[in-house]
Design an enzyme around this catalytic site. Structure first.
Site, mmCIF file in Angstrom:
data_model
loop_
_atom_site.group_PDB
_atom_site.id
_atom_site.type_symbol
_atom_site.label_atom_id
_atom_site.label_comp_id
_atom_site.label_asym_id
_atom_site.label_seq_id
_atom_site.Cartn_x
_atom_site.Cartn_y
_atom_site.Cartn_z
ATOM 1 N N GLY A 1 -15.098 3.132 3.616
ATOM 2 C CA GLY A 1 -13.868 3.411 3.347
ATOM 3 C C GLY A 1 -13.294 3.200 1.970
ATOM 4 N N GLN A 2 -14.231 2.359 1.201
ATOM 5 C CA GLN A 2 -13.443 1.856 -0.162
ATOM 6 C C GLN A 2 -13.470 3.160 -1.038
ATOM 7 O OE1 GLN A 2 -15.973 -0.803 -2.237
ATOM 8 N NE2 GLN A 2 -14.231 -1.474 -3.703
ATOM 9 N N SER A 3 -12.232 3.443 -1.577
ATOM 10 C CA SER A 3 -11.912 4.399 -2.362
ATOM 11 C C SER A 3 -11.353 3.909 -3.822
ATOM 12 C CB SER A 3 -10.914 5.144 -1.982
ATOM 13 O OG SER A 3 -9.444 4.468 -1.625
ATOM 14 N N HIS B 1 -9.892 -5.388 -3.468
ATOM 15 C CA HIS B 1 -8.425 -5.554 -2.842
ATOM 16 C C HIS B 1 -8.855 -5.991 -1.346
ATOM 17 C CE1 HIS B 1 -9.617 -1.350 -2.849
ATOM 18 N NE2 HIS B 1 -9.004 -1.493 -1.742
ATOM 19 N N ASN C 1 -12.891 -3.492 2.375
ATOM 20 C CA ASN C 1 -13.643 -2.405 2.537
ATOM 21 C C ASN C 1 -14.585 -2.412 1.450
ATOM 22 O OD1 ASN C 1 -12.448 -1.055 4.902
ATOM 23 N ND2 ASN C 1 -10.890 -0.188 3.511
ATOM 24 N N HIS D 1 -6.865 -5.776 1.902
ATOM 25 C CA HIS D 1 -5.632 -5.076 2.740
ATOM 26 C C HIS D 1 -5.136 -6.336 3.775
ATOM 27 C CE1 HIS D 1 -6.672 -0.812 2.049
ATOM 28 N NE2 HIS D 1 -8.034 -1.217 1.854
ATOM 29 N N ASP E 1 0.949 -1.212 0.015
ATOM 30 C CA ASP E 1 -0.085 -0.085 -0.008
ATOM 31 C C ASP E 1 0.756 1.069 0.007
ATOM 32 O OD1 ASP E 1 -3.411 0.512 0.883
ATOM 33 O OD2 ASP E 1 -1.835 2.165 1.151
ATOM 34 N N ILE E 2 0.567 2.169 -0.666
ATOM 35 C CA ILE E 2 1.308 3.440 -0.932
ATOM 36 C C ILE E 2 1.296 4.159 0.238
ATOM 37 C CG2 ILE E 2 -0.629 4.975 -1.845
ATOM 38 C CD1 ILE E 2 1.487 5.805 -4.058
HETATM 39 P P1 AMP Z 1 -9.593 1.296 0.138
HETATM 40 O O1 AMP Z 1 -9.714 2.774 0.553
HETATM 41 O O2 AMP Z 1 -10.150 0.242 0.987
HETATM 42 O O3 AMP Z 1 -10.314 1.342 -1.448
HETATM 43 O O4 AMP Z 1 -7.997 0.965 -0.366
HETATM 44 C C1 AMP Z 1 -7.331 1.626 -1.435
HETATM 45 C C2 AMP Z 1 -6.192 1.452 -0.975
HETATM 46 O O5 AMP Z 1 -4.903 1.954 -2.023
HETATM 47 C C3 AMP Z 1 -5.543 2.917 -0.046
HETATM 48 O O6 AMP Z 1 -5.251 2.025 1.439
HETATM 49 C C4 AMP Z 1 -4.381 3.398 -0.648
HETATM 50 O O7 AMP Z 1 -3.610 4.090 0.105
HETATM 51 C C5 AMP Z 1 -4.073 2.597 -1.719
HETATM 52 N N1 AMP Z 1 -3.377 3.252 -2.693
HETATM 53 C C6 AMP Z 1 -3.861 4.148 -3.630
HETATM 54 N N2 AMP Z 1 -3.140 4.295 -4.786
HETATM 55 C C7 AMP Z 1 -2.248 3.296 -4.604
HETATM 56 C C8 AMP Z 1 -1.038 2.750 -5.251
HETATM 57 N N3 AMP Z 1 -0.779 3.911 -6.643
HETATM 58 N N4 AMP Z 1 -0.107 2.000 -5.043
HETATM 59 C C9 AMP Z 1 -0.438 1.264 -3.999
HETATM 60 N N5 AMP Z 1 -1.618 1.628 -3.011
HETATM 61 C C10 AMP Z 1 -2.241 2.466 -3.355
#
Ligand code: AMP
Length: 116
Positions: free
Chosen positions: A95-97, A102, A89, A104, A34-35
């Site tokens: 919290g899904q973005s 995916h 999420n 975690h 995760d970034i």
């Molecule tokens: P969620 O909020 O559950 O959808 O998780 C999305 C996750 O993706 C977050 O924890 C972000 O930090 C992570 N994320 C977003 N962009 C990247 C990226 N380019 N590489 C790795 N992780 C990322």
């Protein structure tokens, strides 16, 4: 034949179009850091095919969900002590973005419990 979406960040990572710190792969899934890590080990496990969330994945392709879980277990064994939390999420209010399913993988520390 894989299902991809051109404007999906994780489809683009799977395709190698966006760089990621890949820590493990299987034929059908990949795992990358995760970034914005929230724990000593914070890795995202992603099916190569595009599915929106865990319920959609489970309904469409339960074997692929099983592959994601197996890769999460492998990552936790390789990068931590094999004990891990696996969080999916589902929906913005949870919290899904990124709307490519995916898990975690969170590990490497004593984990607290304060999801809300
Ligand atoms: P969620 O909020 O559950 O959808 O998780 C999305 C996750 O993706 C977050 O924890 C972000 O930090 C992570 N994320 C977003 N962009 C990247 C990226 N380019 N590489 C790795 N992780 C990322």
């Amino acid at each position: 034949m894989t299902s991809t979406e051109t404007d999906c960040l994780f489809c683009r990572i799977v395709a190698g179009e966006v760089p990621a710190d890949v820590v493990a792969t299987s034929e059908r899934s990949i795992a990358f850091r995760d970034i914005d890590p929230q724990a000593p080990v914070h890795v995202l496990v992603v099916p190569r095919d595009h599915h929106g969330d865990i319920a959609q994945l489970a309904a469409a392709d339960p074997e692929l969900l099983s592959d994601v879980v197996a890769l999460a277990d492998e990552v936790a064994g390789d990068l931590a002590d094999g004990q891990f939390r696996l969080i999916f999420n589902s929906g913005p209010r949870a919290g899904q973005s990124v709307f490519h399913v995916h898990g975690h993988v969170v590990a490497g520390a004593e984990l607290g419990w304060s999801p809300a």
